[in-house]
Scaffold this motif. Sequence first.
Motif, short mmCIF file in Angstrom:
data_model
loop_
_atom_site.label_atom_id
_atom_site.label_comp_id
_atom_site.label_asym_id
_atom_site.label_seq_id
_atom_site.Cartn_x
_atom_site.Cartn_y
_atom_site.Cartn_z
N ARG A 195 -24.38 -13.97 22.24
CA ARG A 195 -25.51 -13.08 22.52
C ARG A 195 -26.47 -13.74 23.50
NH1 ARG A 195 -31.11 -11.76 22.74
NH2 ARG A 195 -31.36 -9.59 22.12
N ASP A 196 -26.69 -15.05 23.37
CA ASP A 196 -27.56 -15.78 24.30
C ASP A 196 -26.97 -15.77 25.70
OD1 ASP A 196 -29.45 -16.35 22.41
OD2 ASP A 196 -28.77 -18.39 22.02
N SER A 221 -28.67 -6.48 25.61
CA SER A 221 -27.93 -7.66 25.15
C SER A 221 -27.35 -7.43 23.76
CB SER A 221 -28.85 -8.89 25.12
OG SER A 221 -29.34 -9.17 26.40
N THR A 224 -29.06 -14.24 28.77
CA THR A 224 -29.41 -15.10 29.90
C THR A 224 -28.99 -14.47 31.21
OG1 THR A 224 -29.27 -17.11 28.57
CG2 THR A 224 -29.03 -17.36 30.95
#
Length: 263
Positions: A198-199, A225, A203
């Motif tokens: 997910r990060d 996201s 990003t």
Amino acid sequence: MSDFDNIGKLMDLKLTDIEPGEKFSESEFIIKAAAESILQADGRNWIPIIVKQIDDYKYQVVSNHFIYTVAQQAKLKRVWCIVISPESQNIEQAKILAKEVLPQVNLNTASRDTILAALKYLISEPNSALKGVDPIVATNRIEESNRKTLSNFNPIIPLRCGITKGKKLDALAKVFFLSPPPPPEPTPKIVSIKSASRDDVFTRLSYLSKSQIDGFEAIDIEKSSDVIFSASKGKWKSLNPISKLECGIDTTKIKALKKVFSL
């Protein structure tokens, strides 16, 4: 003698200990008449020269250059001076207060009142290129625009505020400046959309948004996201299914996604 020993002091210095600063020009009549007025007042300049210390008992003019030139014309032995700290912002302030340079306003961050005052000043100048511009209309449209991201004055032209390309636009640089644009954010490494965390997704979508690529700045990055990360992607053969996830990314934005995602 330390550079800071005499900062802020009114000093009676030898004229021969003071170096000229920037070149200064004024009519011969004005300089001679001013020199005569000094000689008639016991040879003292009651408005001091602003100097910085450059060595032991050595100074350089940073402001009030006119008074220094007049003192030379009057052949004074000693002159009143104020020594200031040599930082550039202090020297700039001294020049502004002596009306040797115009104040500069950051158009990216200036308040409405400051923009209005600056435009009124430009419009009031003799033979101003901005004659005829309504300062209130121009101020309102500039203040309401996305000026925080301006890197040049060209986006002011479409605002229809009376400031057109050419001399009118160029006149703004007399009192306005713009912050240098921040360095571009480095492009994140391409990752597989199927294995991205997910990060990883956040990003890369954030990069597209901050870089204002293909309209991603208008997307809710947090929501997008979450939706993309939670989607079942095992059978995906391209990034096209993202356009059907109702996450704000349509088919026109898929090409941009290929900059940061692979399968």
